[in-house]
Design a protein around this motif. Structure first.
Motif, PDB file in Angstrom:
ATOM      1  N   UNK A  26      14.401 -27.772  -2.932  1.00 22.24           N
ATOM      2  CA  UNK A  26      14.561 -28.891  -2.016  1.00 22.24           C
ATOM      3  C   UNK A  26      15.827 -28.683  -1.197  1.00 22.24           C
ATOM      4  N   UNK A  27      15.818 -29.194   0.005  1.00 22.19           N
ATOM      5  CA  UNK A  27      16.954 -29.060   0.918  1.00 22.19           C
ATOM      6  C   UNK A  27      17.185 -30.374   1.648  1.00 22.19           C
ATOM      7  N   UNK A  28      18.442 -30.751   1.777  1.00 26.75           N
ATOM      8  CA  UNK A  28      18.836 -31.821   2.689  1.00 26.75           C
ATOM      9  C   UNK A  28      19.676 -31.180   3.770  1.00 26.75           C
ATOM     10  N   UNK A  29      19.208 -31.243   5.003  1.00 26.98           N
ATOM     11  CA  UNK A  29      19.904 -30.551   6.088  1.00 26.98           C
ATOM     12  C   UNK A  29      21.205 -31.257   6.423  1.00 26.98           C
ATOM     13  N   UNK A  30      22.244 -30.491   6.759  1.00 29.60           N
ATOM     14  CA  UNK A  30      23.536 -31.084   7.102  1.00 29.60           C
ATOM     15  C   UNK A  30      23.531 -31.638   8.530  1.00 29.60           C
ATOM     16  N   UNK A  31      24.604 -32.352   8.872  1.00 35.18           N
ATOM     17  CA  UNK A  31      24.776 -32.756  10.265  1.00 35.18           C
ATOM     18  C   UNK A  31      24.873 -31.492  11.127  1.00 35.18           C
ATOM     19  N   UNK A  32      24.403 -31.508  12.369  1.00 36.12           N
ATOM     20  CA  UNK A  32      23.999 -32.694  13.125  1.00 36.12           C
ATOM     21  C   UNK A  32      22.509 -32.975  13.072  1.00 36.12           C
ATOM     22  N   UNK A  33      21.747 -32.366  12.137  1.00 36.96           N
ATOM     23  CA  UNK A  33      20.302 -32.523  12.125  1.00 36.96           C
ATOM     24  C   UNK A  33      19.911 -33.866  11.507  1.00 36.96           C
ATOM     25  N   UNK A  34      19.288 -34.726  12.300  1.00 40.49           N
ATOM     26  CA  UNK A  34      18.859 -36.046  11.828  1.00 40.49           C
ATOM     27  C   UNK A  34      17.492 -36.366  12.434  1.00 40.49           C
ATOM     28  N   UNK A  35      16.924 -37.485  11.986  1.00 41.99           N
ATOM     29  CA  UNK A  35      15.679 -38.015  12.542  1.00 41.99           C
ATOM     30  C   UNK A  35      14.551 -36.990  12.532  1.00 41.99           C
ATOM     31  N   UNK A  36      14.034 -36.590  11.369  1.00 45.16           N
ATOM     32  CA  UNK A  36      12.893 -35.674  11.341  1.00 45.16           C
ATOM     33  C   UNK A  36      11.656 -36.345  11.924  1.00 45.16           C
ATOM     34  N   UNK A  37      10.998 -35.650  12.857  1.00 44.33           N
ATOM     35  CA  UNK A  37       9.756 -36.181  13.410  1.00 44.33           C
ATOM     36  C   UNK A  37       8.618 -35.946  12.421  1.00 44.33           C
ATOM     37  N   UNK A  38       7.642 -36.824  12.445  1.00 42.92           N
ATOM     38  CA  UNK A  38       6.503 -36.694  11.538  1.00 42.92           C
ATOM     39  C   UNK A  38       5.750 -35.407  11.832  1.00 42.92           C
ATOM     40  N   UNK A  39       5.469 -34.645  10.796  1.00 46.32           N
ATOM     41  CA  UNK A  39       4.635 -33.470  10.948  1.00 46.32           C
ATOM     42  C   UNK A  39       5.367 -32.154  10.766  1.00 46.32           C
ATOM     43  N   UNK A  40       4.641 -31.193  10.221  1.00 45.84           N
ATOM     44  CA  UNK A  40       5.065 -29.796  10.138  1.00 45.84           C
ATOM     45  C   UNK A  40       4.008 -29.006  10.888  1.00 45.84           C
ATOM     46  N   UNK A  41       4.409 -28.235  11.885  1.00 43.06           N
ATOM     47  CA  UNK A  41       3.421 -27.525  12.695  1.00 43.06           C
ATOM     48  C   UNK A  41       3.365 -26.051  12.297  1.00 43.06           C
ATOM     49  N   UNK A  42       2.195 -25.467  12.481  1.00 43.76           N
ATOM     50  CA  UNK A  42       1.931 -24.074  12.139  1.00 43.76           C
ATOM     51  C   UNK A  42       1.623 -23.335  13.435  1.00 43.76           C
ATOM     52  N   UNK A  43       2.464 -22.377  13.784  1.00 44.12           N
ATOM     53  CA  UNK A  43       2.232 -21.544  14.966  1.00 44.12           C
ATOM     54  C   UNK A  43       2.244 -20.095  14.507  1.00 44.12           C
ATOM     55  N   UNK A  44       1.083 -19.458  14.552  1.00 40.94           N
ATOM     56  CA  UNK A  44       0.978 -18.063  14.140  1.00 40.94           C
ATOM     57  C   UNK A  44       1.358 -17.811  12.704  1.00 40.94           C
ATOM     58  N   UNK A  45       1.092 -18.773  11.823  1.00 40.59           N
ATOM     59  CA  UNK A  45       1.432 -18.602  10.420  1.00 40.59           C
ATOM     60  C   UNK A  45       2.884 -18.880  10.089  1.00 40.59           C
ATOM     61  N   UNK A  46       3.651 -19.345  11.073  1.00 43.43           N
ATOM     62  CA  UNK A  46       5.048 -19.737  10.868  1.00 43.43           C
ATOM     63  C   UNK A  46       5.151 -21.256  10.957  1.00 43.43           C
ATOM     64  N   UNK A  47       6.049 -21.840  10.162  1.00 44.20           N
ATOM     65  CA  UNK A  47       6.128 -23.285  10.051  1.00 44.20           C
ATOM     66  C   UNK A  47       7.394 -23.821  10.716  1.00 44.20           C
ATOM     67  N   UNK A  48       7.216 -24.943  11.439  1.00 45.98           N
ATOM     68  CA  UNK A  48       8.309 -25.519  12.221  1.00 45.98           C
ATOM     69  C   UNK A  48       8.337 -27.029  12.044  1.00 45.98           C
ATOM     70  N   UNK A  49       9.558 -27.562  12.103  1.00 47.03           N
ATOM     71  CA  UNK A  49       9.754 -29.002  12.167  1.00 47.03           C
ATOM     72  C   UNK A  49      10.630 -29.301  13.376  1.00 47.03           C
TER      73      UNK A  49
END
Length: 206
Positions: A26-49
């Motif tokens: 598990x990971x909690x991202x540090x500042x300045x990353x906030x407000x995760x948008x709903x969804x994890x997308x798959x582009x070419x077998x790679x995952x992005x948020x």
């Protein structure tokens, strides 16, 4: 399983489990990353948020390493502020909805497979929605169903659920340039579409 959540109101939290559902990391991202948008997308077998910069209010696209190391910035979009929703299209493009507080407009940006913006359109809200959106983003007030999507067939139009002309509306735009085609209006922030799904042709389940 890979899970994305908001922790302590708007911190970005990731959890990966094995096939039995037992946590692997598990990971909690540090500042300045906030407000995760709903969804994890798959582009070419790679995952992005996608998430927001706490200070600049700009938007990040982060690549997730399934081994549990810190996600890396795939792209940043300082001109997409107050990110609200995102999704992919059949061609591996990304639709990103935001809010421009300077012009009091909802924005929709089409991002290509190389993670550069092809176009961005603004749709006037005609009143200041910033305070309402801050409560939404920080999960301290009403949560609203912002979303984006593409027609399933030949994708000659896109749609988003966002504020246009005072009202949270389901809005349809031209896929080539984002020009407004039409919308289904709700009632301010009190009556609105919660979700939509494109069926065959030009029909939708709402």
């Amino acid at each position: 399983y890979l899970m994305l959540a908001a922790k302590d109101d708007w911190q970005v939290y990731l959890l990966k489990t094995d096939t039995n559902g037992d946590p692997e990391w598990e990971l909690t991202l540090p500042e300045p990353y906030v407000n995760p948008l709903a969804g994890i997308i798959d582009i070419g077998g790679q995952y992005y948020i996608s998430c927001m910069d706490e200070l600049t209010l700009g938007t990040y696209l982060l690549h997730i390493d399934l081994q549990g190391t810190q996600p890396q910035i795939a792209a940043s979009f300082p001109n997409i502020t107050y990110p609200l929703a995102f999704s992919t299209t059949k061609g591996g493009h990304i639709l990103m909805q935001g809010y421009d507080r300077g012009s009091r407009s909802t924005t929709l940006t089409k991002i290509n497979a190389g993670f550069t913006a092809e176009w961005q359109q603004r749709y006037e809200v005609l009143e200041d929605k910033e305070e309402l959106l801050i409560r939404h983003l920080t999960r301290t007030g009403q949560r609203l169903p912002f979303f984006t999507g593409a027609q399933q067939a030949d994708a000659n139009y896109y749609y988003f659920n966002g504020f246009v002309n005072f009202t949270l509306s389901l809005t349809f735009v031209n896929a080539a340039d984002g020009a407004l085609l039409g919308n289904i209006q709700g009632y301010r922030d009190q009556g609105y579409m919660s979700a939509s799904f494109p069926l065959q042709g030009n029909t939708f389940a709402l």
